[in-house]
Design a protein around this motif. Structure first.
Motif, PDB file in Angstrom:
ATOM      1  N   ASN A 387       0.845  -1.183   0.000  1.00  0.00           N
ATOM      2  CA  ASN A 387       0.000   0.000   0.000  1.00  0.00           C
ATOM      3  C   ASN A 387       0.878   1.230   0.000  1.00  0.00           C
ATOM      4  O   ASN A 387       2.040   1.189   0.416  1.00  0.00           O
ATOM      5  CB  ASN A 387      -0.956   0.014   1.199  1.00  0.00           C
ATOM      6  CG  ASN A 387      -0.235  -0.159   2.511  1.00  0.00           C
ATOM      7  OD1 ASN A 387       0.484   0.733   2.939  1.00  0.00           O
ATOM      8  ND2 ASN A 387      -0.419  -1.308   3.152  1.00  0.00           N
ATOM      9  N   ARG A 406      -3.750  10.364  -2.806  1.00  0.00           N
ATOM     10  CA  ARG A 406      -4.189   9.173  -3.534  1.00  0.00           C
ATOM     11  C   ARG A 406      -3.764   7.971  -2.698  1.00  0.00           C
ATOM     12  O   ARG A 406      -2.579   7.765  -2.462  1.00  0.00           O
ATOM     13  CB  ARG A 406      -3.532   9.124  -4.902  1.00  0.00           C
ATOM     14  CG  ARG A 406      -3.618   7.780  -5.609  1.00  0.00           C
ATOM     15  CD  ARG A 406      -4.965   7.521  -6.222  1.00  0.00           C
ATOM     16  NE  ARG A 406      -5.190   8.318  -7.425  1.00  0.00           N
ATOM     17  CZ  ARG A 406      -6.293   8.257  -8.163  1.00  0.00           C
ATOM     18  NH1 ARG A 406      -7.278   7.440  -7.803  1.00  0.00           N
ATOM     19  NH2 ARG A 406      -6.449   9.015  -9.232  1.00  0.00           N
ATOM     20  N   GLU A 407      -4.763   7.192  -2.230  1.00  0.00           N
ATOM     21  CA  GLU A 407      -4.472   6.003  -1.431  1.00  0.00           C
ATOM     22  C   GLU A 407      -4.662   4.757  -2.283  1.00  0.00           C
ATOM     23  O   GLU A 407      -5.718   4.553  -2.885  1.00  0.00           O
ATOM     24  CB  GLU A 407      -5.391   5.943  -0.208  1.00  0.00           C
ATOM     25  CG  GLU A 407      -5.012   6.943   0.868  1.00  0.00           C
ATOM     26  CD  GLU A 407      -5.542   6.501   2.230  1.00  0.00           C
ATOM     27  OE1 GLU A 407      -4.719   6.230   3.110  1.00  0.00           O
ATOM     28  OE2 GLU A 407      -6.766   6.415   2.398  1.00  0.00           O
ATOM     29  N   VAL A 408      -3.627   3.938  -2.336  1.00  0.00           N
ATOM     30  CA  VAL A 408      -3.651   2.718  -3.137  1.00  0.00           C
ATOM     31  C   VAL A 408      -3.168   1.556  -2.285  1.00  0.00           C
ATOM     32  O   VAL A 408      -2.164   1.668  -1.576  1.00  0.00           O
ATOM     33  CB  VAL A 408      -2.759   2.841  -4.390  1.00  0.00           C
ATOM     34  CG1 VAL A 408      -2.822   1.563  -5.222  1.00  0.00           C
ATOM     35  CG2 VAL A 408      -3.176   4.040  -5.232  1.00  0.00           C
ATOM     36  N   SER A 409      -3.896   0.444  -2.353  1.00  0.00           N
ATOM     37  CA  SER A 409      -3.450  -0.772  -1.677  1.00  0.00           C
ATOM     38  C   SER A 409      -3.937  -1.966  -2.479  1.00  0.00           C
ATOM     39  O   SER A 409      -4.823  -1.849  -3.327  1.00  0.00           O
ATOM     40  CB  SER A 409      -3.979  -0.844  -0.239  1.00  0.00           C
ATOM     41  OG  SER A 409      -5.399  -0.891  -0.232  1.00  0.00           O
ATOM     42  N   VAL A 448      -7.249  -4.305  -6.078  1.00  0.00           N
ATOM     43  CA  VAL A 448      -6.703  -2.953  -5.949  1.00  0.00           C
ATOM     44  C   VAL A 448      -7.767  -2.090  -5.297  1.00  0.00           C
ATOM     45  O   VAL A 448      -8.929  -2.081  -5.720  1.00  0.00           O
ATOM     46  CB  VAL A 448      -6.305  -2.348  -7.312  1.00  0.00           C
ATOM     47  CG1 VAL A 448      -5.862  -0.894  -7.133  1.00  0.00           C
ATOM     48  CG2 VAL A 448      -5.194  -3.157  -7.961  1.00  0.00           C
ATOM     49  N   ASN A 449      -7.380  -1.396  -4.252  1.00  0.00           N
ATOM     50  CA  ASN A 449      -8.207  -0.372  -3.623  1.00  0.00           C
ATOM     51  C   ASN A 449      -7.567   0.973  -3.933  1.00  0.00           C
ATOM     52  O   ASN A 449      -6.373   1.168  -3.685  1.00  0.00           O
ATOM     53  CB  ASN A 449      -8.286  -0.578  -2.113  1.00  0.00           C
ATOM     54  CG  ASN A 449      -8.878  -1.924  -1.755  1.00  0.00           C
ATOM     55  OD1 ASN A 449     -10.038  -2.193  -2.022  1.00  0.00           O
ATOM     56  ND2 ASN A 449      -8.072  -2.789  -1.174  1.00  0.00           N
ATOM     57  N   ASN A 450      -8.338   1.896  -4.479  1.00  0.00           N
ATOM     58  CA  ASN A 450      -7.758   3.144  -4.957  1.00  0.00           C
ATOM     59  C   ASN A 450      -8.783   4.255  -4.777  1.00  0.00           C
ATOM     60  O   ASN A 450      -9.919   4.139  -5.227  1.00  0.00           O
ATOM     61  CB  ASN A 450      -7.383   3.007  -6.441  1.00  0.00           C
ATOM     62  CG  ASN A 450      -6.470   4.115  -6.914  1.00  0.00           C
ATOM     63  OD1 ASN A 450      -6.540   5.234  -6.444  1.00  0.00           O
ATOM     64  ND2 ASN A 450      -5.606   3.781  -7.873  1.00  0.00           N
ATOM     65  N   ARG A 532      -1.840  -0.119  -9.847  1.00  0.00           N
ATOM     66  CA  ARG A 532      -2.314   1.244  -9.600  1.00  0.00           C
ATOM     67  C   ARG A 532      -3.669   1.493 -10.276  1.00  0.00           C
ATOM     68  O   ARG A 532      -4.032   2.634 -10.553  1.00  0.00           O
ATOM     69  CB  ARG A 532      -1.302   2.259 -10.127  1.00  0.00           C
ATOM     70  CG  ARG A 532       0.066   2.225  -9.454  1.00  0.00           C
ATOM     71  CD  ARG A 532       0.938   3.354  -9.996  1.00  0.00           C
ATOM     72  NE  ARG A 532       2.261   3.364  -9.407  1.00  0.00           N
ATOM     73  CZ  ARG A 532       3.307   2.707  -9.900  1.00  0.00           C
ATOM     74  NH1 ARG A 532       3.155   1.967 -11.000  1.00  0.00           N
ATOM     75  NH2 ARG A 532       4.485   2.771  -9.324  1.00  0.00           N
ATOM     76  N   THR A 534      -7.298   2.303 -11.532  1.00  0.00           N
ATOM     77  CA  THR A 534      -8.374   3.191 -11.068  1.00  0.00           C
ATOM     78  C   THR A 534      -9.739   2.698 -11.516  1.00  0.00           C
ATOM     79  O   THR A 534     -10.764   3.217 -11.059  1.00  0.00           O
ATOM     80  CB  THR A 534      -8.150   4.621 -11.592  1.00  0.00           C
ATOM     81  OG1 THR A 534      -8.034   4.587 -13.019  1.00  0.00           O
ATOM     82  CG2 THR A 534      -6.883   5.218 -10.996  1.00  0.00           C
TER      83      THR A 534
END
Length: 764
Positions: A387, A406-409, A448-450, A532, A534
């Protein structure tokens, strides 16, 4: 106009872990007793490139092998230095961390170390695959040699070896009680301690090997400005320890077991980059030193690596060998990467990587009168998660919000199995044929959580002990299985791929000392999902490389060795991230992963050794590569090879001085790298050609117990780029403007400056 570091081009007569981790070579293995009749002659070098022990000169593969003696004499302590001795090879420390390896061979590799992306160069320790670039350079003890295999190794080594493979081969224990203590002092307060040893637990049957290293060095530079008080401001420092245990059981002459454990903990600071142009948003001019930086993040960084491995080898008969190799590895790496390198939250990326994998390989190797077979089954099960928070605080304020993050995990996991075989047949006493094939079946699952948050969101201060999101809110899932199309995900996205990778080769042994060979081989890099993402985009197909080689390996006489390889390849279905929307928009964040390009290359590699006398030897390694773009749908467009110069050259000399108080080995080498881009789709950061000189002297006592070395690296203090970030725009007149984050983020990371270190060791 491209921004470059100004180095001298072809500067003098043409005469590197990831990387924070050190390569620990036990001097127990250094002593060699050469037969007097062999002095002044070429030595026989054994390699395991084809998963069986062969002479280097009889192996129809482009390979460089560096043994324990040579590693010690040259004072090689990190993997990046090995690139100097292997043509068309790049092994460099990656960008904002001290532990991540960037590896390219013949222009093929992978620059982005984010979870989900696969490497293009395989790293192996005793045939155990090291899957991720974070901490890819393990701290090893009792290294027998390092082998660099150039060209696709898809038949015997499988996926993700389209460029080649780097193999660490450790030494089996002798069964004697041994202990070695080695201390090193050097530039920037370097202070290293290494202890290795072995002891028989049951005489001639069970041996225990141990090793420990503590490696420390002050930073090459410092953080000039930091938004946080009271933190360590060293930049490019080193602070790590490593340990290793090995248990060997020689149950009988035909049955052998080995069990190993290793662990590394690296708490060196995160690396701060050098601003190549001043900030337009705050007081952050170009620093005086290439190793100085600014930051708004904490400077701590952590890499934890731990692994178990096991081997069982049974010689069923003189002709048949069975072997089982297994492993379990885990790595955890929280880090702080300040992309913009200012004291403002312009582009801050605290990130976390968490990986584990298990491998199992069963080999069956058979040798007949005129043929041999190497075959096996291979299983791989890996989990790669992580993340990051891309904090674009200043941009958020400009948009009228308190900040922007921008939060990505997510995770990108893989399960695969493969079956392989390579058959070598001697048609007659001169002509041989080799046929190889591997079938790989792989299934990947990814989530992916974005999401965007209009605030500056950082992990909590106890993040080093586990990721904690301060507000507890969940980031929306954007990639997974959405069978109803309603935006609700029932689980991860899943896709599978299978691939048949062949190899065909022919070898002609013209004389006892001259081998000609030609081959076609194919390799592939795994299909994957966009880490990454979206939107809920599909996975991309594997990259494929079709490679052709012709070569010669020749000992022209007892003193002159000449190995030459000519190669060409086609690289299709290359995976690239493309930006959606207006490329000139500095806030463009939507990206898609596509199979967007096809390229080709051809080149040559020459390696020569001349034993001029009983005490003097010269070595030359030259690489050339010519690159061509055949299809280019990448956004932005592909323009060249990353981190790969057109020409590389190394010229080395070794002189052995025999005295009454011991032998002294003098080593010198000149290493040249031509111009190269840092990124395949940008010429904003380019390194000019440069040359580097290294000098060493190593003494060993007559009794072989005491030894010492003096090593000078990068004698002329050359400054050379090994990584960077280029989030900046440029107009038609070449003027720089703000990029993502709202600032002129053009950042460089540099290789080591001139260093001097002295080593003293005692073995008993």
């Amino acid at each position: 106009m491209s921004l470059t570091t100004h180095m001298q081009r072809y500067p003098r007569s043409i005469c590197a872990a990831a990387v924070a981790s050190a390569l620990l070579v036990s001097p127990v293995t250094f002593a060699q007793d050469a037969d007097a009749d062999d002095k002044g002659k070429l030595e026989r070098i054994e390699v395991t490139a084809r998963k069986t022990v062969e002479s280097l000169q009889e192996t129809p593969v482009a390979i460089t092998s560096i043994g324990a003696v040579e590693l010690a004499e040259k004072g090689i302590s990190v993997l990046t230095e090995v690139q100097q001795f292997s043509p068309n090879t790049t092994l460099q420390t990656s960008r904002g961390t001290n532990s991540t390896l960037t590896a390219f061979i013949r222009g093929l590799g992978q620059q982005d170390p984010l979870w989900g992306y696969e490497p293009g160069v395989g790293i192996y320790v005793d045939d155990v695959y090291i899957a991720r670039p974070q901490g890819a350079v393990l701290d090893l003890l009792d290294v027998q040699r390092i082998e660099v295999l150039r060209g696709p190794q898809g038949t015997l080594y499988g996926k993700n070896t389209i460029g080649g493979a780097v193999k660490y081969v450790t030494k089996e224990m002798s069964g004697e009680t041994q202990l070695n203590v080695q201390a090193t002092l050097g530039s920037y307060s370097q202070r290293d301690l290494k202890v290795t040893g072995q002891i028989p637990l049951i005489e001639d049957t069970v041996y225990l090997g141990v090793g420990y290293a503590n490696l420390n060095r002050d930073g090459f530079g410092e953080y000039l400005v930091s938004a946080l008080d009271g933190q360590d401001k060293e930049n490019y420092n080193k602070d790590l320890w490593a340990a290793r245990l090995t248990l060997e059981v020689h149950a009988s002459d035909d049955l052998f077991f080995r069990f190993g454990w290793d662990k590394t903990e690296d708490t060196s600071n995160a690396k701060g980059g050098y601003r190549l142009i001043p900030s337009i948003l705050t007081d952050a001019p170009v620093p005086d030193s290439k190793f100085d930086s600014y930051t708004s993040l904490p400077t701590w960084n952590k890499v934890e690596l731990e692994g178990y491995n096991w081997l069982a080898r049974y010689n069923v008969s003189d002709n048949l060998e069975l072997k089982y190799i297994g492993s379990h590895r885990e790595s955890y790496s929280p880090t702080n990467i300040d992309f913009d390198n200012t004291a403002l939250p312009i582009f801050d990326v605290p990130a976390e990587y968490d990986d584990s994998n298990d491998t199992h390989e069963l080999q069956l190797n058979y040798t007949g009168n005129s043929y041999s077979l190497v075959s096996g089954l291979y299983l791989y099960d890996g989990e790669s998660c992580g993340n990051f928070d891309a904090v674009l605080g200043v941009l958020g304020v400009a948009l009228g919000a308190p900040g922007l993050t921008r939060e990505v995990s997510g995770c990108n996991n893989s399960e695969s199995w493969a079956a392989y075989a390579q058959f070598n047949y001697d048609i007659n006493d001169k002509l041989s044929l080799s046929l190889g094939a591997r079938f790989t079946d792989e299934e990947k699952s990814a989530t992916v959580n974005n999401g965007l948050i209009f605030a500056n969101v950082y992990p909590s201060t106890d993040w080093i002990d586990g990721y904690v999101r301060p507000d507890g809110d969940l980031v929306p899932q954007v990639l997974g299985t959405d069978s109803d199309g309603d935006g609700v995900f029932e689980g991860p996205a899943v896709e599978s791929w299978s691939r048949f990778t062949p190899r065909v080769g022919v070898e002609y042994q013209m004389s006892r000392d001259t081998l000609f060979f030609a081959s076609y081989s194919q390799g592939f890099k795994s299909g994957t999902f966009n880490p990454r993402a979206t939107v809920n985009e599909p996975g991309v197909e594997p990259e494929v490389v079709d490679s052709y080689e012709v070569g010669m390996k020749s000992d022209l006489n007892d003193a002159l060795r000449l190995n030459v390889t000519l190669f060409s390849y086609d690289h299709s279905d290359r995976q690239y991230i493309g930006i959606e929307g207006d490329l000139s928009d500095p806030t463009a964040l939507d990206q898609r992963l596509r199979n967007a390009a096809e390229t080709a290359a051809k080149g040559a590699e020459v390696e020569m050794t001349w034993v001029a006398s009983d005490n003097l030897q010269f070595d030359v390694a030259y690489g050339f590569i010519d690159f061509e773009i055949k299809k280019n749908n990448a956004v932005p467009p592909l323009i060249g090879l990353a981190s790969t110069p057109e020409n590389t050259l190394n010229i080395g000399a070794n002189y052995l001085l025999e005295t009454g108080f011991g032998d002294i080995s003098f080593n010198a080498n000149y290493y040249y790298r031509g111009d190269y881009l840092l990124f395949e789709t940008s010429d904003l950061i380019e390194q000019d050609a440069y040359g580097m000189v290294n000098l060493s002297a190593r003494w060993e006592s007559v009794e072989g117990d005491w030894y010492a070395g003096l090593h000078v690296k990068n004698l002329t203090d050359e400054e050379y780029l090994v990584g960077g970030y280029d989030f900046v725009t440029r107009d038609e007149d070449g003027n720089f403007g703000p990029g993502l984050g709202g600032d002129t983020t053009l950042i460089g990371y540099y290789g080591d400056p001139r260093t001097v270190h002295v080593t003293l060791g005692y073995r008993f």
